[in-house]
Write a protein that holds these residues in place. Sequence first.
Motif, PDB file in Angstrom:
ATOM      1  N   ARG A 217      -2.792  -0.921 -11.190  1.00 28.90           N
ATOM      2  CA  ARG A 217      -3.382  -2.125 -10.593  1.00 28.90           C
ATOM      3  C   ARG A 217      -4.900  -2.045 -10.694  1.00 28.90           C
ATOM      4  O   ARG A 217      -5.507  -1.051 -10.313  1.00 28.90           O
ATOM      5  CB  ARG A 217      -2.950  -2.250  -9.125  1.00 28.90           C
ATOM      6  CG  ARG A 217      -1.445  -2.278  -8.951  1.00 28.90           C
ATOM      7  CD  ARG A 217      -1.023  -2.244  -7.492  1.00 28.90           C
ATOM      8  NE  ARG A 217      -1.476  -1.035  -6.792  1.00 28.90           N
ATOM      9  CZ  ARG A 217      -0.904   0.166  -6.895  1.00 28.90           C
ATOM     10  NH1 ARG A 217       0.138   0.341  -7.689  1.00 28.90           N
ATOM     11  NH2 ARG A 217      -1.363   1.189  -6.210  1.00 28.90           N
ATOM     12  N   GLU A 258      -1.247  -5.778 -12.809  1.00 30.51           N
ATOM     13  CA  GLU A 258      -1.612  -6.451 -11.576  1.00 30.51           C
ATOM     14  C   GLU A 258      -3.089  -6.243 -11.254  1.00 30.51           C
ATOM     15  O   GLU A 258      -3.717  -5.309 -11.748  1.00 30.51           O
ATOM     16  CB  GLU A 258      -0.785  -5.905 -10.406  1.00 30.51           C
ATOM     17  CG  GLU A 258       0.690  -6.222 -10.455  1.00 30.51           C
ATOM     18  CD  GLU A 258       1.389  -5.688  -9.214  1.00 30.51           C
ATOM     19  OE1 GLU A 258       0.814  -5.811  -8.114  1.00 30.51           O
ATOM     20  OE2 GLU A 258       2.496  -5.145  -9.357  1.00 30.51           O
ATOM     21  N   THR A 260      -5.558  -5.703  -7.839  1.00 34.66           N
ATOM     22  CA  THR A 260      -5.448  -5.301  -6.449  1.00 34.66           C
ATOM     23  C   THR A 260      -6.818  -5.342  -5.782  1.00 34.66           C
ATOM     24  O   THR A 260      -7.815  -5.738  -6.398  1.00 34.66           O
ATOM     25  CB  THR A 260      -4.813  -3.896  -6.341  1.00 34.66           C
ATOM     26  OG1 THR A 260      -4.485  -3.623  -4.962  1.00 34.66           O
ATOM     27  CG2 THR A 260      -5.745  -2.812  -6.870  1.00 34.66           C
TER      28      THR A 260
END
Length: 315
Positions: A217, A258, A260
């Motif tokens: 992330r 992703e 984060t």
Amino acid sequence: MRRRHRLDSGGCGLSSTGQLGGLQGRRLFGFFQPVGRGPWPITPCPSSVLSFSPSRRLSPSHPFPPTARKMSGGARRVLEAWRVGVVRYGDALQLQERLVADRKGGRVGDLVLSLQHPPTYTLGKRHEKAERNLLASEAELRALGAELHRTERGGDVTFHGPRQAVLYPILSLRALGLGARRYVEGLESAMIQVAALHGVSARPGDPGETGVWVGDRKIGAIGVRISSGFTWHGLAFNIDPDLGYFDHIVPCGIAGKEVTSLRREVGDGVELPADEVIHDQLVRCLARTLGFTDVEFKDDSESGDMIGAAAATRS
């Protein structure tokens, strides 16, 4: 009001002993650079790096350059940090252009802009490639309340917005004795160190992945421009932005990953300090990593004229 902070000899550097995930490392200009790209064990910034004390203004008639003022015991490098609050991306870009010209002309010393942007998407200099990683039209982005800017920085497409710490260093790499690669590694190191201060283990990206990561992330992005050895643009570290904005792009052109934030990684049960504190931690860790001995903070009330002039130039 300006306040001078002296960085102690321990600094914000990474550990200089032990193994690095089974890899030996070597010291590079104040932080520990692994041979390879494994996780870095981190010595958090000591308490003295997280505070600062008042200082008098520097005399403009002093005969030494602003970033290497002569003191007893040798030269001292001062990084001036401008806390400029929330600034529209176009205004910040105009301000950087003016400051880079002033830095090249020797009218200012090394400095860093510390700020946040309203919701903004930016494309790197390879615009056509970056636009393929936009998942919404420009009109749709405007409907979200976001601006879109095409820039001349490196990197692909990214998002800037509230609760994200942005640093734009305006530096002479030649004066610091740094090359482009080591400079970028220094930006990575500063974000990794700040994450560690809050109990989050971050790492530089794997080959082909820019920025700073927590597992798979991404928590920090880097996009820089270097002109004749002088830097602008910089880094963005996610404190607690609305991560939904990242759903409309392939962040930094890396699919299947992703994004984060520090808030998400520490968990809801952990209290984070105010964003301004994290901004200052990031500035201090970057300064120590790049070899500065002092940071002099300059509040937005002192830099407001420059920002206003940049906005006027743009309009």
